[in-house]
Scaffold this motif. Structure first.
Motif, PDB file in Angstrom:
ATOM      1  N   ARG A  88       0.818  -1.218   0.000  1.00  0.00           N
ATOM      2  CA  ARG A  88       0.000   0.000   0.000  1.00  0.00           C
ATOM      3  C   ARG A  88       0.850   1.267   0.000  1.00  0.00           C
ATOM      4  NH1 ARG A  88      -2.853   2.528   4.721  1.00  0.00           N
ATOM      5  NH2 ARG A  88      -4.250   4.066   3.795  1.00  0.00           N
ATOM      6  N   LEU A  89       2.015   1.181   0.665  1.00  0.00           N
ATOM      7  CA  LEU A  89       2.873   2.368   0.737  1.00  0.00           C
ATOM      8  C   LEU A  89       3.964   2.359  -0.330  1.00  0.00           C
ATOM      9  CD1 LEU A  89       3.291   2.675   4.624  1.00  0.00           C
ATOM     10  CD2 LEU A  89       1.832   4.046   3.129  1.00  0.00           C
ATOM     11  N   GLY A  90       3.997   1.314  -1.148  1.00  0.00           N
ATOM     12  CA  GLY A  90       5.009   1.237  -2.199  1.00  0.00           C
ATOM     13  C   GLY A  90       6.416   1.049  -1.668  1.00  0.00           C
ATOM     14  N   LEU A  91       6.549   0.301  -0.572  1.00  0.00           N
ATOM     15  CA  LEU A  91       7.861   0.059   0.019  1.00  0.00           C
ATOM     16  C   LEU A  91       8.340  -1.350  -0.331  1.00  0.00           C
ATOM     17  CD1 LEU A  91       7.123   1.540   3.561  1.00  0.00           C
ATOM     18  CD2 LEU A  91       8.417   2.649   1.711  1.00  0.00           C
ATOM     19  N   GLU A  92       9.662  -1.470  -0.451  1.00  0.00           N
ATOM     20  CA  GLU A  92      10.243  -2.794  -0.678  1.00  0.00           C
ATOM     21  C   GLU A  92      10.081  -3.612   0.608  1.00  0.00           C
ATOM     22  OE1 GLU A  92      14.439  -2.480  -1.525  1.00  0.00           O
ATOM     23  OE2 GLU A  92      14.722  -4.629  -1.242  1.00  0.00           O
ATOM     24  N   CYS A  93       9.763  -4.887   0.465  1.00  0.00           N
ATOM     25  CA  CYS A  93       9.491  -5.682   1.661  1.00  0.00           C
ATOM     26  C   CYS A  93      10.110  -7.070   1.578  1.00  0.00           C
ATOM     27  CB  CYS A  93       7.974  -5.800   1.840  1.00  0.00           C
ATOM     28  SG  CYS A  93       7.480  -6.800   3.242  1.00  0.00           S
ATOM     29  N   GLN A  94      10.872  -7.421   2.590  1.00  0.00           N
ATOM     30  CA  GLN A  94      11.417  -8.778   2.687  1.00  0.00           C
ATOM     31  C   GLN A  94      10.988  -9.384   4.019  1.00  0.00           C
ATOM     32  OE1 GLN A  94      15.554  -7.840   1.745  1.00  0.00           O
ATOM     33  NE2 GLN A  94      15.264  -8.924  -0.185  1.00  0.00           N
ATOM     34  N   VAL A  95      10.516 -10.610   3.949  1.00  0.00           N
ATOM     35  CA  VAL A  95      10.000 -11.280   5.143  1.00  0.00           C
ATOM     36  C   VAL A  95      10.834 -12.530   5.423  1.00  0.00           C
ATOM     37  CG1 VAL A  95       8.005 -12.393   6.204  1.00  0.00           C
ATOM     38  CG2 VAL A  95       7.669 -10.437   4.672  1.00  0.00           C
ATOM     39  N   PHE A  96      11.372 -12.606   6.630  1.00  0.00           N
ATOM     40  CA  PHE A  96      12.152 -13.770   7.030  1.00  0.00           C
ATOM     41  C   PHE A  96      11.229 -14.798   7.665  1.00  0.00           C
ATOM     42  CE2 PHE A  96      15.083 -10.257   6.828  1.00  0.00           C
ATOM     43  CZ  PHE A  96      16.155 -10.805   6.150  1.00  0.00           C
ATOM     44  N   MET A  97      11.378 -16.036   7.203  1.00  0.00           N
ATOM     45  CA  MET A  97      10.467 -17.083   7.674  1.00  0.00           C
ATOM     46  C   MET A  97      11.242 -18.384   7.756  1.00  0.00           C
ATOM     47  SD  MET A  97       6.765 -17.845   5.966  1.00  0.00           S
ATOM     48  CE  MET A  97       5.522 -18.849   6.753  1.00  0.00           C
TER      49      MET A  97
ATOM     50  N   VAL B 253       2.766 -18.021   2.366  1.00  0.00           N
ATOM     51  CA  VAL B 253       3.975 -17.690   1.613  1.00  0.00           C
ATOM     52  C   VAL B 253       3.576 -17.157   0.241  1.00  0.00           C
ATOM     53  CG1 VAL B 253       6.047 -18.627   0.520  1.00  0.00           C
ATOM     54  CG2 VAL B 253       5.424 -19.346   2.833  1.00  0.00           C
ATOM     55  N   TYR B 254       2.629 -17.818  -0.369  1.00  0.00           N
ATOM     56  CA  TYR B 254       2.197 -17.386  -1.701  1.00  0.00           C
ATOM     57  C   TYR B 254       1.444 -16.047  -1.629  1.00  0.00           C
ATOM     58  CZ  TYR B 254       0.728 -17.610  -6.535  1.00  0.00           C
ATOM     59  OH  TYR B 254       0.540 -17.314  -7.854  1.00  0.00           O
ATOM     60  N   ARG B 255       0.664 -15.876  -0.572  1.00  0.00           N
ATOM     61  CA  ARG B 255      -0.018 -14.581  -0.385  1.00  0.00           C
ATOM     62  C   ARG B 255       1.003 -13.448  -0.338  1.00  0.00           C
ATOM     63  NH1 ARG B 255      -3.737 -14.836   4.845  1.00  0.00           N
ATOM     64  NH2 ARG B 255      -4.702 -12.892   4.206  1.00  0.00           N
ATOM     65  N   MET B 256       2.064 -13.655   0.424  1.00  0.00           N
ATOM     66  CA  MET B 256       3.083 -12.599   0.540  1.00  0.00           C
ATOM     67  C   MET B 256       3.718 -12.315  -0.815  1.00  0.00           C
ATOM     68  SD  MET B 256       4.964 -13.300   4.181  1.00  0.00           S
ATOM     69  CE  MET B 256       4.711 -15.034   4.461  1.00  0.00           C
ATOM     70  N   LYS B 257       3.971 -13.372  -1.572  1.00  0.00           N
ATOM     71  CA  LYS B 257       4.576 -13.185  -2.897  1.00  0.00           C
ATOM     72  C   LYS B 257       3.646 -12.402  -3.806  1.00  0.00           C
ATOM     73  CE  LYS B 257       7.783 -17.021  -2.710  1.00  0.00           C
ATOM     74  NZ  LYS B 257       7.977 -18.454  -2.967  1.00  0.00           N
ATOM     75  N   LEU B 258       2.356 -12.745  -3.766  1.00  0.00           N
ATOM     76  CA  LEU B 258       1.385 -12.015  -4.588  1.00  0.00           C
ATOM     77  C   LEU B 258       1.340 -10.534  -4.209  1.00  0.00           C
ATOM     78  CD1 LEU B 258      -1.592 -14.547  -4.728  1.00  0.00           C
ATOM     79  CD2 LEU B 258      -0.123 -13.862  -6.627  1.00  0.00           C
ATOM     80  N   LEU B 259       1.586 -10.261  -2.932  1.00  0.00           N
ATOM     81  CA  LEU B 259       1.585  -8.873  -2.459  1.00  0.00           C
ATOM     82  C   LEU B 259       2.876  -8.140  -2.813  1.00  0.00           C
ATOM     83  CD1 LEU B 259      -0.067  -9.584   0.985  1.00  0.00           C
ATOM     84  CD2 LEU B 259      -0.988  -7.991  -0.717  1.00  0.00           C
ATOM     85  N   GLY B 260       3.786  -8.852  -3.435  1.00  0.00           N
ATOM     86  CA  GLY B 260       5.016  -8.206  -3.888  1.00  0.00           C
ATOM     87  C   GLY B 260       6.177  -8.307  -2.916  1.00  0.00           C
ATOM     88  N   ALA B 261       6.017  -9.070  -1.842  1.00  0.00           N
ATOM     89  CA  ALA B 261       7.112  -9.211  -0.878  1.00  0.00           C
ATOM     90  C   ALA B 261       7.996 -10.389  -1.273  1.00  0.00           C
ATOM     91  CB  ALA B 261       6.562  -9.429   0.519  1.00  0.00           C
ATOM     92  N   GLU B 262       9.234 -10.333  -0.806  1.00  0.00           N
ATOM     93  CA  GLU B 262      10.116 -11.469  -1.005  1.00  0.00           C
ATOM     94  C   GLU B 262      10.182 -12.239   0.314  1.00  0.00           C
ATOM     95  OE1 GLU B 262      14.777 -12.500  -2.058  1.00  0.00           O
ATOM     96  OE2 GLU B 262      14.139 -10.400  -1.961  1.00  0.00           O
ATOM     97  N   VAL B 263       9.937 -13.547   0.239  1.00  0.00           N
ATOM     98  CA  VAL B 263      10.011 -14.376   1.438  1.00  0.00           C
ATOM     99  C   VAL B 263      11.376 -15.054   1.460  1.00  0.00           C
ATOM    100  CG1 VAL B 263       9.019 -16.337   2.667  1.00  0.00           C
ATOM    101  CG2 VAL B 263       7.529 -14.736   1.444  1.00  0.00           C
ATOM    102  N   ILE B 264      12.117 -14.821   2.544  1.00  0.00           N
ATOM    103  CA  ILE B 264      13.456 -15.401   2.638  1.00  0.00           C
ATOM    104  C   ILE B 264      13.432 -16.554   3.638  1.00  0.00           C
ATOM    105  CG2 ILE B 264      15.877 -14.930   3.179  1.00  0.00           C
ATOM    106  CD1 ILE B 264      15.290 -11.979   2.465  1.00  0.00           C
ATOM    107  N   PRO B 265      13.579 -17.795   3.144  1.00  0.00           N
ATOM    108  CA  PRO B 265      13.554 -18.941   4.062  1.00  0.00           C
ATOM    109  C   PRO B 265      14.809 -18.943   4.943  1.00  0.00           C
ATOM    110  CG  PRO B 265      13.333 -19.640   1.752  1.00  0.00           C
ATOM    111  CD  PRO B 265      13.787 -18.215   1.755  1.00  0.00           C
TER     112      PRO B 265
END
Lengths: 413, 269
Positions: free
Chosen positions: A144-153, A165-177
């Motif tokens: 929503r704010l147009g920010l780059e996002c990485q999520v550690f999981m 995980v797929y929801r986050m990807k669809l939202l444009g975030a990168e999921v880092i295992p």
């Protein structure tokens, strides 16, 4: 069970709850800032920013506006009449955080922290996530704010929570295992801290629970307290009085503190935090540090932990990924010690039974995390008169857990 | 006089720089640690930092995290580490030993009990990564009680007034972390190290060792000319990772190729 025995619910001396944490982030012996020197200036900066903005009417108006128009607040306080009748005892009300945008209470906090991030001008957001709810809520506000996002999981959670995980990807975030340690939430938090220490100049770290170094337990509590403020007002409006008891599940404890905090000074309101009993607290295979842990230091704060005799953090067990954490927010540790809140445990089987019951007789499918709170509320209600009122924080919806439940049922969806 | 202070004074008098090495106790095997410690001294290491493994080494990069994981898989503990140091002291009375780790294992043992046990084992200093000055007072007093030096980190982001506060609690030396981030991270910006080092020097007379990012003779030399000592960690722990199943003696030998050039580099200064 006598919830009117206030000696069990109250500290012996009057406590000014609003004055905690102190300037060093302490709730009694708990909390603080146990991090490497590298992170101290970043935490100081965040503390200064938050201190400045928390009483700023423009900032609060912005936050309230987003909660109303983006999250959909206030969330209803719903009288679960059929459930109450089925249980046979006190009236059970559900605070419907499951109806928030993204399906859980987590978004209250990510909205608040994203607003803080906007004020810092940092363009990159990172987060840790266990079940994926906080990751999704973070990815959502970042989109929503147009920010780059990485999520550690943790790698283990990536496997268990493929949908999120797929929801986050669809939202444009990168999921880092995260492959270190036990490959779960605690390791994801380690990795997020490491990333933050390295990229602190351009990165804002959105912690998802009321743990971590000061000021995180403070600001997450404040953002989540909208739950309790609404519930208190709704209780007065709808029932004409305050409830007799509050019940919420506790992993890190953000939904619980959000509900509890505005009621702490209401000394006739009993408070119950429900930890994940896993296979049963007596088996040692659980995630219930307040029931069966000792105070220690992890993830930037002093709090109750699950650890071995050498001080190594041990693996936790729970059917619910969101509660599968060896620590707990420091304010809960303090509320336990001073006797203001009671911390109990519900095991996997009990939570699953309540998951099904609520789904079948109220048409509300709770998250497995929230099912722990529902299960304890049922126990509590059974022993109370019909004129008593219990508010349960239904912290999230259960759609994300369908595959887990199906697997337990031996069904391939 | 504490061995750390003595060692750094002697080196300074000789116009030499301290080589400080970090290995994780119990990595790659419990039996390797003692021979490794002796070999490090043999190769010209002046101060040994012994990492105490923790399940959640939040301030460490991937190389040292793996070292911690290997050591824990071998069943290492804080008590086992103290026992190794005690054994080392039977034949080496002069090399200072600093334990480096996280607060929780020390807290679990109890700060007071730890201080007594560490003194008894022959430990000279303790660096607790996640105890910044605000959180370290209790342990600091226990260490002072037994004469063990409390060693603190200073980061590139640490402001002058904090540096003064840290120096007022610290003993032995100050450890300047030359990079933002975790151990074993990227490349070293020597100009910014030089600027920060001179800032720190103006605020305290404590000796200064610099770590994070030192991996070869060139980096050791360029940092060595600014500081009283250099700390090498990830480069050694990385070698340990390749030594699975090797005897203690072979592990010790494998470290020579890393340590020797660092010593030679520093001695050119």
């Amino acid at each position: 069970m006598n919830i009117n025995d206030n000696s069990k619910n109250q500290p012996e001396i009057a406590v000014d709850y609003k004055s905690f944490p102190d300037a060093l982030g302490r709730f009694g012996d708990y909390g603080g800032r146990f991090v490497s020197e590298t992170l101290i200036p970043a935490l100081d900066q965040l503390d200064e920013l938050y201190t400045r903005l928390k009483d700023d009417s423009t900032f609060q108006a912005e936050f309230d506006h987003d909660l109303a128009h983006y999250v959909g607040r206030p969330s209803p306080l719903y009288y679960a009449e059929r459930l109450s009748r089925d249980v046979g005892g006190a009236q059970i009300y559900l605070k419907r955080e499951d109806l928030n945008h993204t399906g859980a209470h987590k978004v209250n906090n990510t909205i608040g922290q994203a607003l803080l991030a906007k004020h810092t001008g940092k363009k990159r957001i990172i987060a840790e996530t266990g079940a994926g709810q906080h990751g999704v809520a973070t990815a959502t506000v970042a989109a929503r704010l147009g920010l780059e996002c990485q999520v550690f999981m943790g790698e283990e959670d990536v496997r268990r929570q493929a949908l999120n995980v797929y929801r986050m990807k669809l939202l444009g975030a990168e999921v880092i295992p995260v492959t270190s340690g036990s490959k779960t939430l605690k390791d994801a938090m380690n990795e997020a801290m490491r990333d933050w220490a390295t990229n602190v100049d351009d990165t804002f770290y959105i912690i998802g629970t009321v743990a971590g170094p000061h000021p995180y337990p403070l600001l997450v509590r404040d953002f989540q307290s909208v739950i309790g403020r609404e519930a208190r007002r709704q209780s007065l409006e709808q029932i004409g009085r305050l409830p007799d008891a509050l019940v919420a599940c506790v992993g890190g404890g953000s939904n619980a503190i959000g509900l509890f905090h505005p009621f702490l000074e209401d000394k006739d309101v009993s408070i119950y935090g429900v930890e994940a009993g896993g296979d049963g607290v007596e088996t040692g295979r659980h995630a219930a540090p307040l029931n069966d842990g000792i105070p220690g230091i992890l993830h930037g704060n002093r709090t109750y932990l699950m650890e071995d005799e050498d001080g190594q953090i041990i693996e936790t067990h729970s059917v619910s990924a969101g509660l599968d954490y060896p620590g707990v927010g420091p304010e809960h540790s303090w509320l336990k010690d001073i006797g203001r809140a009671n911390y109990v445990a519900i095991n996997d089987q009990e939570a699953l039974t309540s998951f099904r019951r609520l789904t079948q007789i109220e048409g509300i499918m709770p998250a497995l995390e929230s099912s722990h709170a529902v299960a304890y509320a049922e126990k509590l209600a059974r022993d109370l008169d019909k004129d008593k009122v219990i508010i349960v924080n239904l912290s999230g919806r259960g759609d994300k857990d369908i595959l887990t439940v199906a697997e337990i049922d031996g069904i391939k969806v | 006089m504490n061995r750390i202070t003595q060692c750094l004074q002697d080196l300074k008098a000789d116009g030499r720089k301290a080589l400080v090495s970090y290995v994780v106790s119990g990595d790659p095997s419990l039996g390797a640690t003692l021979p490794v410690m002796h070999e490090l001294v043999e190769q010209g290491v002046n101060i040994i930092e012994l990492g105490v493994a923790f399940s959640d080494p939040m301030a460490d990069g991937p190389v040292i995290q793996l070292g911690h994981e290997r050591a824990l898989a071998n069943g290492v503990s804080l008590r086992a580490t103290l026992a190794v140091v005690k054994e080392f002291r039977q034949t080496n009375q002069y090399t200072p030993i600093v334990l480096m780790g996280y607060a929780n294992p020390v807290l679990r043992m109890g700060y007071s009990e730890f201080a007594d046990a560490a003194l008894d084992a022959g430990i000279d200093g303790l660096l607790t990564v996640d105890l910044p000055p605000e959180e370290s007072i209790e342990l600091n007093l226990e260490l002072k009680r037994v004469g063990i030096e409390d060693i603190y980190l200073i980061a590139p982001t640490t402001k002058p007034e904090r540096i003064k506060k840290i120096a007022s609690l610290a003993g032995g030396f100050l450890y300047y972390v030359s990079l933002k981030g975790v151990t074993g991270a990227g490349h070293l910006d020597i100009d910014s190290v030089a600027a920060k080092v001179s800032e720190i020097r103006e605020l305290t007379d404590l000796p200064l060792c610099v770590g994070f990012g030192i991996k070869d003779a060139a980096t050791a030399k360029s940092v060595g000319q600014l500081a009283d000592g250099v700390v090498v960690g990830s480069a050694l722990v990385s070698v340990m990772g390749d030594c699975a199943g090797a005897s203690g003696k072979d592990v010790a030998k494998a470290l020579v190729d890393v340590v020797k050039p660092l010593r030679l580099g520093l001695d050119e200064l």
